[in-house]
Design an enzyme around this catalytic site. Structure first.
Site, PDB file in Angstrom:
ATOM      1  N   GLN A  65       0.845  -1.200   0.000  1.00 29.30           N
ATOM      2  CA  GLN A  65       0.000   0.000   0.000  1.00 29.30           C
ATOM      3  C   GLN A  65       0.877   1.245   0.000  1.00 29.30           C
ATOM      4  O   GLN A  65       1.511   1.564   1.006  1.00 29.30           O
ATOM      5  CB  GLN A  65      -0.870  -0.041   1.260  1.00 29.30           C
ATOM      6  CG  GLN A  65      -1.795   1.130   1.441  1.00 29.30           C
ATOM      7  CD  GLN A  65      -2.456   1.110   2.824  1.00 29.30           C
ATOM      8  OE1 GLN A  65      -1.946   0.481   3.753  1.00 29.30           O
ATOM      9  NE2 GLN A  65      -3.573   1.778   2.962  1.00 29.30           N
ATOM     10  N   SER A 124       1.110   6.447   2.546  1.00 32.34           N
ATOM     11  CA  SER A 124       1.789   7.433   3.390  1.00 32.34           C
ATOM     12  C   SER A 124       3.034   7.994   2.723  1.00 32.34           C
ATOM     13  O   SER A 124       3.725   7.296   1.975  1.00 32.34           O
ATOM     14  CB  SER A 124       2.214   6.789   4.713  1.00 32.34           C
ATOM     15  OG  SER A 124       1.122   6.199   5.350  1.00 32.34           O
ATOM     16  N   SER A 140       4.698  -1.309   4.232  1.00 33.33           N
ATOM     17  CA  SER A 140       4.880  -2.677   4.692  1.00 33.33           C
ATOM     18  C   SER A 140       4.945  -3.624   3.500  1.00 33.33           C
ATOM     19  O   SER A 140       4.161  -3.492   2.556  1.00 33.33           O
ATOM     20  CB  SER A 140       3.704  -3.104   5.572  1.00 33.33           C
ATOM     21  OG  SER A 140       3.533  -2.194   6.627  1.00 33.33           O
ATOM     22  N   GLU A 156      -9.268  -1.462   5.813  1.00 33.26           N
ATOM     23  CA  GLU A 156      -8.017  -1.663   6.536  1.00 33.26           C
ATOM     24  C   GLU A 156      -8.281  -1.746   8.035  1.00 33.26           C
ATOM     25  O   GLU A 156      -7.737  -2.593   8.731  1.00 33.26           O
ATOM     26  CB  GLU A 156      -7.057  -0.504   6.232  1.00 33.26           C
ATOM     27  CG  GLU A 156      -5.780  -0.547   7.069  1.00 33.26           C
ATOM     28  CD  GLU A 156      -4.704   0.403   6.573  1.00 33.26           C
ATOM     29  OE1 GLU A 156      -5.041   1.384   5.874  1.00 33.26           O
ATOM     30  OE2 GLU A 156      -3.527   0.165   6.872  1.00 33.26           O
ATOM     31  N   GLU A 209      -5.597   8.568  17.573  1.00 29.65           N
ATOM     32  CA  GLU A 209      -6.154   9.921  17.681  1.00 29.65           C
ATOM     33  C   GLU A 209      -7.050  10.212  16.473  1.00 29.65           C
ATOM     34  O   GLU A 209      -8.159  10.747  16.616  1.00 29.65           O
ATOM     35  CB  GLU A 209      -5.022  10.966  17.759  1.00 29.65           C
ATOM     36  CG  GLU A 209      -4.235  10.953  19.074  1.00 29.65           C
ATOM     37  CD  GLU A 209      -3.280   9.763  19.197  1.00 29.65           C
ATOM     38  OE1 GLU A 209      -2.837   9.240  18.152  1.00 29.65           O
ATOM     39  OE2 GLU A 209      -2.987   9.350  20.333  1.00 29.65           O
TER      40      GLU A 209
HETATM   41  C1  LIG Z   1       4.113  -0.697  11.469  1.00 27.35           C
HETATM   42  C2  LIG Z   1       3.604   0.294  10.485  1.00 27.35           C
HETATM   43  C3  LIG Z   1       3.234  -0.128   9.225  1.00 27.35           C
HETATM   44  C4  LIG Z   1       2.750   0.775   8.289  1.00 27.35           C
HETATM   45  N1  LIG Z   1       2.428   0.326   7.031  1.00 27.35           N
HETATM   46  C5  LIG Z   1       2.028   1.213   6.086  1.00 27.35           C
HETATM   47  C6  LIG Z   1       1.797   0.790   4.742  1.00 27.35           C
HETATM   48  O1  LIG Z   1       1.951  -0.382   4.414  1.00 27.35           O
HETATM   49  N2  LIG Z   1       1.414   1.698   3.840  1.00 27.35           N
HETATM   50  C7  LIG Z   1       1.212   3.013   4.155  1.00 27.35           C
HETATM   51  O2  LIG Z   1       0.845   3.774   3.285  1.00 27.35           O
HETATM   52  N3  LIG Z   1       1.443   3.456   5.422  1.00 27.35           N
HETATM   53  C8  LIG Z   1       1.844   2.595   6.385  1.00 27.35           C
HETATM   54  N4  LIG Z   1       2.100   3.035   7.675  1.00 27.35           N
HETATM   55  C9  LIG Z   1       2.004   4.469   7.942  1.00 27.35           C
HETATM   56  C10 LIG Z   1       0.876   4.925   8.856  1.00 27.35           C
HETATM   57  O3  LIG Z   1      -0.344   4.865   8.193  1.00 27.35           O
HETATM   58  C11 LIG Z   1       1.221   6.344   9.325  1.00 27.35           C
HETATM   59  O4  LIG Z   1       2.378   6.269  10.100  1.00 27.35           O
HETATM   60  C12 LIG Z   1       0.120   6.973  10.131  1.00 27.35           C
HETATM   61  O5  LIG Z   1      -0.994   7.260   9.320  1.00 27.35           O
HETATM   62  C13 LIG Z   1       0.557   8.239  10.867  1.00 27.35           C
HETATM   63  O6  LIG Z   1       1.198   9.143  10.056  1.00 27.35           O
HETATM   64  P1  LIG Z   1       2.582   9.796  10.495  1.00 27.35           P
HETATM   65  O7  LIG Z   1       3.511   8.687  10.788  1.00 27.35           O
HETATM   66  O8  LIG Z   1       2.969  10.757   9.455  1.00 27.35           O
HETATM   67  O9  LIG Z   1       2.289  10.560  11.848  1.00 27.35           O
HETATM   68  P2  LIG Z   1       1.673  12.027  11.987  1.00 27.35           P
HETATM   69  O10 LIG Z   1       0.458  12.141  11.160  1.00 27.35           O
HETATM   70  O11 LIG Z   1       2.727  13.052  11.798  1.00 27.35           O
HETATM   71  O12 LIG Z   1       1.214  12.009  13.504  1.00 27.35           O
HETATM   72  C14 LIG Z   1       2.056  12.381  14.620  1.00 27.35           C
HETATM   73  C15 LIG Z   1       1.164  12.406  15.870  1.00 27.35           C
HETATM   74  O13 LIG Z   1       0.202  13.451  15.742  1.00 27.35           O
HETATM   75  C16 LIG Z   1      -1.105  12.960  15.922  1.00 27.35           C
HETATM   76  N5  LIG Z   1      -2.031  13.708  15.070  1.00 27.35           N
HETATM   77  C17 LIG Z   1      -1.921  13.986  13.747  1.00 27.35           C
HETATM   78  N6  LIG Z   1      -2.986  14.675  13.318  1.00 27.35           N
HETATM   79  C18 LIG Z   1      -3.812  14.826  14.369  1.00 27.35           C
HETATM   80  C19 LIG Z   1      -5.093  15.440  14.564  1.00 27.35           C
HETATM   81  N7  LIG Z   1      -5.768  16.021  13.561  1.00 27.35           N
HETATM   82  N8  LIG Z   1      -5.641  15.369  15.790  1.00 27.35           N
HETATM   83  C20 LIG Z   1      -4.975  14.787  16.826  1.00 27.35           C
HETATM   84  N9  LIG Z   1      -3.784  14.201  16.707  1.00 27.35           N
HETATM   85  C21 LIG Z   1      -3.202  14.215  15.489  1.00 27.35           C
HETATM   86  C22 LIG Z   1      -1.007  11.496  15.512  1.00 27.35           C
HETATM   87  O14 LIG Z   1      -2.051  10.741  16.064  1.00 27.35           O
HETATM   88  C23 LIG Z   1       0.361  11.127  16.044  1.00 27.35           C
HETATM   89  O15 LIG Z   1       0.254  10.810  17.395  1.00 27.35           O
HETATM   90  C24 LIG Z   1       2.586   2.138   8.630  1.00 27.35           C
HETATM   91  C25 LIG Z   1       2.944   2.570   9.900  1.00 27.35           C
HETATM   92  C26 LIG Z   1       3.447   1.664  10.832  1.00 27.35           C
HETATM   93  C27 LIG Z   1       3.830   2.147  12.198  1.00 27.35           C
END
Ligand SMILES: Cc1cc2nc3c(=O)[nH]c(=O)nc-3n(C[C@H](O)[C@H](O)[C@H](O)COP(=O)(O)OP(=O)(O)OC[C@H]3O[C@@H](n4cnc5c(N)ncnc54)[C@H](O)[C@@H]3O)c2cc1C
Lengths: 391, 355
Positions: free
Chosen positions: A108, A111, A145, A228, A361
């Protein structure tokens, strides 16, 4: 005929021990016993979803090979329902069978470094190529992933930066073997690299691999995201089927570790795990036909919190053993594994559960706004063209 | 497979109970009644029991009942919980019916038809009971039972003793009303001095165990109703109440708390349905389902009521606002048929997780 009858007949005609596993799985797909809720001709029979578990049990009991769902979870849980709902007939026939049999692994590409929770802010660009038969994609994806195993990817990219961010996105299927796709491992807190960075440089995608209309990618992606959350949190399981079973097993086998405080903590989590399991069962009964709604977010929220609390309790229980670990070798696993290996691994891996597939969140925002109808978050980005957003 | 959904018939029953309660047990009516000399609404009870016929839902029609099941009873309890309606349903239609169902006693007819109100004379807090505070010598009964639910309005009391379960005429006993923490569920201390009883079952322990287990399983549905009312009411309130020029429900701290509460209520529904279904179908998992129901749903109802008070601010702390009635009901329910902690201890034995 009923799915039970068809399964019996199928097993009578196809000896799971005589046939090569792949031939057996293909035949099972063609017989409509792969996912009975799918239409005929696409691995299903158009039957209620809840009949599937009895079919699966009959195949397991007969010693049939399975498609190793932990290896192809993204294909099964996210790509397939999206292709079924938004794909053309030709696309469905081309992709669903090898997806289900496990011949082709999916990943996928959603991100990005600058677009996680705010997925719709993504910057990867897809531009029409010169002859108009396809698209050229440039950008970077992250946390992908199983990209190192994948033959195909579901991808969202920006096709129109001059409109507000949700409107300018288009959904594609990307051939991971195409020139310009580069996959680099990203090591996780567990020591291994289940996920990756994916760099896309001048990658060509034929227009026939677009899913849904140009500019409609955000709506198509909703199907993926809703599924998902259910795929991560809503799996059917027997009592004590998840990580709680690992801890109860330790508890029963190791009386010397027990204390009164841990006993009550264990029972509290047992109760919560069982409540979450029944909630998942009820959710599946509700969506026996049709797509999961935002209620799926409840299952995913619960799953993340419980995995974290239960694996932490296991470490508390183990005492000194929790100070030691088996190994930290950098590996690139071929399956996504939440429950395997040691208590320390489980504890660490569970930390990802409240981030992957939408953070807890963000899921609470979704429940509050879409289920409870509370006012949306104040935001500055809704009506601005994507190109004019502060970056 | 266990059916955790609601059938169309169950939804129809819910609708008719809800509309009756909306007419007759609105908050003002309930509030006015709880401090009056007649805290229990017997007219409303008759409408429920006789007009709607919900007093003995699991009792076969031949036995005076409705020929339905405990599943339907649980739906009625959800609605009664939503309205914190002061009617003797828990004592009569849960405890007394469950105690009498296993016997072939003719009293069941009248209890199931709602024409004679009965209750089981045990302290409402009891999760299990093995010893009795009333003794029987021949058919003469002596002793005291405290905190009995619905005994104030009951005509018949089912009294457990070492010699068996007896039916006694309530007017033959001394009944002292208790100042109950839950004003919508008044309790009564009952004293028997040489009262004549009629033996119903020689197995008081088995009968009481069955009734208390049914109580624990079904109380979860009432707790679900309480929790749902609190959640819905609070969500509506924070959508309309404005501070700092915006709806208080637009603050994320509030949204997230309510989202978490919604998740808990969603779980409570699955757990309560499971318990009701196990009771209705005689599932061997009933002991686990009933203990789980209390261990899980009790704290959820309390949490929902506490959030309801807090998120309403000052108005939620007033006597004129309904929130306190739900808080009192939820808190009392948490000590009814055993605490969540005692049910966890029961589960430990049932699922082989010894201390
Ligand atoms: C093990 C693992 C596997 C993954 N696999 C995939 C994959 O296969 N494909 C893919 O596309 N993605 C994948 N991801 C990515 C995942 O979807 C993102 O990490 C996730 O959506 C969060 O985005 P970010 O890491 O940019 O954090 P951010 O969005 O920067 O968030 C940082 C913090 O801010 C908080 N936050 C952000 N916005 C708000 C809001 N509006 N209100 C309150 N709090 C908020 C979040 O909850 C978090 O605590 C994976 C992630 C992990 C950990």
């Amino acid at each position: 005929m009923t799915s039970a009858g068809l399964t019996r007949d199928f097993l009578a005609a196809h000896d799971p021990h005589a046939l090569a596993p792949l031939d057996f799985l293909r035949a099972r797909f063609d017989a409509g016993l792969a996912w009975v809720q799918y239409p005929e001709g696409l691995g299903g029979l158009g039957l209620p979803r809840e009949e599937q578990s009895a079919v699966d049990e009959a195949f397991t009991a007969a010693g049939a090979p399975d498609n190793n769902p932990r290896r192809i979870g993204i294909g099964l849980g996210m790509a397939a329902p999206t292709i079924l709902r938004h794909g053309t007939d030709e696309q469905r026939h081309r992709w669903l069978r090898p997806l289900w049999t496990g011949e082709e692994v999916w990943c996928q590409l959603f991100s990005e470094p600058g677009a996680g929770s705010d997925l719709a802010g993504l910057a990867t660009r897809a531009i029409r190529d010169d002859d108009g038969t396809g698209w050229v994609v440039d950008g970077q994806k992250v946390w992908t992933s199983m990209a190192h195993e994948a033959r195909w990817a579901i991808l969202i990219a920006r096709t129109d930066p001059s409109v507000p961010k949700h409107q300018g996105i288009t959904y594609f299927v990307l051939d991971m073997t195409a020139p310009g796709v580069e996959v680099r491992p990203l090591r996780q807190a567990t020591g291994e690299a289940e996920f990756n960075e994916v760099f896309l440089t001048g990658v060509r995608i034929p227009d026939t691999d677009r899913l849904g209309a140009v500019g409609e990618g955000w709506a198509v992606a909703q199907t993926t995201l809703m599924n998902e959350r259910v795929a991560i949190g809503g799996g059917a399981s027997p009592r004590e089927g998840g990580v709680i079973g690992v801890v109860t097993d330790v508890w029963r086998k190791r009386p010397e570790l027990r204390t009164p405080a841990l006993h009550d903590a264990l029972l509290r989590l047992w109760v919560e795990a069982e409540a979450a399991r029944l909630t998942g069962t009820r959710l599946r009964q509700q969506m026996a036909v049709g797509q999961p709604g935002p209620e799926g977010s409840a299952a995913k929220l619960l799953f993340a919190r419980l995995n974290q609390e239960i694996s932490a309790l296991e470490l508390d229980l183990l005492g000194e053993e929790g100070l030691r670990h088996d190994e930290w070798t950098m590996r690139r696993p071929t399956v996504v594994d939440f429950a395997g290996r040691t208590a320390g691994y489980r504890y660490l891996r569970a930390k990802g559960n409240s981030i992957e597939g939408g953070t807890s969140e963000i899921l609470r925002n979704i429940v509050a706004e879409r289920v409870l109808g509370l006012p949306p978050e104040h935001r500055l980005d809704k009506d601005l063209a994507w190109k004019d957003l502060p970056k | 497979m266990t059916d955790l959904l609601y059938s169309d018939v169950e939804e129809e029953l819910r609708a008719s109970v809800r509309s009756l309660l909306a007419d007759r047990a609105g908050f003002e009516a309930v509030l006015a009644r709880i401090e009056s000399p007649e805290p229990v609404d017997l007219k409303l009870w008759r409408a429920l029991a006789v007009d709607l016929g919900v007093a003995g839902l699991p009792v076969p029609e031949a036995g005076g009942g409705a020929g339905a099941s405990w599943r339907e009873t649980s739906v009625v309890l959800e609605e009664l919980g939503r309205a914190v309606a002061p009617v003797p349903f828990l004592g009569n239609s849960v405890l007394a019916v469950a105690a009498l169902l296993g016997t072939s006693d003719p009293l069941l007819d009248a209890v199931a038809a709602g024409t004679r109100v009965a209750t089981l004379a045990v302290p409402l807090s009891a999760g299990t009971l093995k010893t009795w505070t009333v003794t029987a010598e021949g058919d003469r009964l002596d002793g005291t039972v405290t905190s009995v639910v619905d005994a104030g309005v009951a005509e018949v009391l089912l009294v457990p003793t070492a010699a068996g379960l007896y039916a006694v005429e309530a007017t033959d006993t001394e009944r002292t009303p208790v100042v109950s923490f839950d004003l919508t569920r008044p309790l009564t201390d009952v004293t028997l001095r040489g009262v004549t009883g009629r033996l119903i079952s020689a197995d008081a322990a088995g009968t009481v165990e069955r009734a208390l287990r049914a109580g624990a399983a079904l109380l979860a549905s009432e707790q679900l109703g309480v929790a749902e009312w609190c959640l819905t009411t609070t969500v509506e309130y924070v959508k309309t109440r404005r501070q700092f020029a915006r709806q208080v429900g637009s603050y994320q701290a509030i949204k997230h708390r309510l989202a978490d509460l919604w998740v808990s209520v969603t779980e409570a529904r699955a757990v309560a349905r499971y318990a009701a279904d196990c009771l209705a179908t005689g599932d061997p998992d009933l002991p686990v389902a009933a203990a789980l129901a209390q261990a899980f749903c009790s704290p959820v109802a309390v949490k929902a009521a506490e959030e309801c008070v807090q998120l309403h601010g000052g108005i939620g702390f007033t006597w004129e606002h309904p929130a306190h009635l739900y808080l009192k009901r939820a808190r009392s329910n948490a000590a009814t048929f055993g605490s969540a902690a005692s049910h966890r201890a029961t589960l430990a034995g049932l699922v082989d997780l010894p201390a």
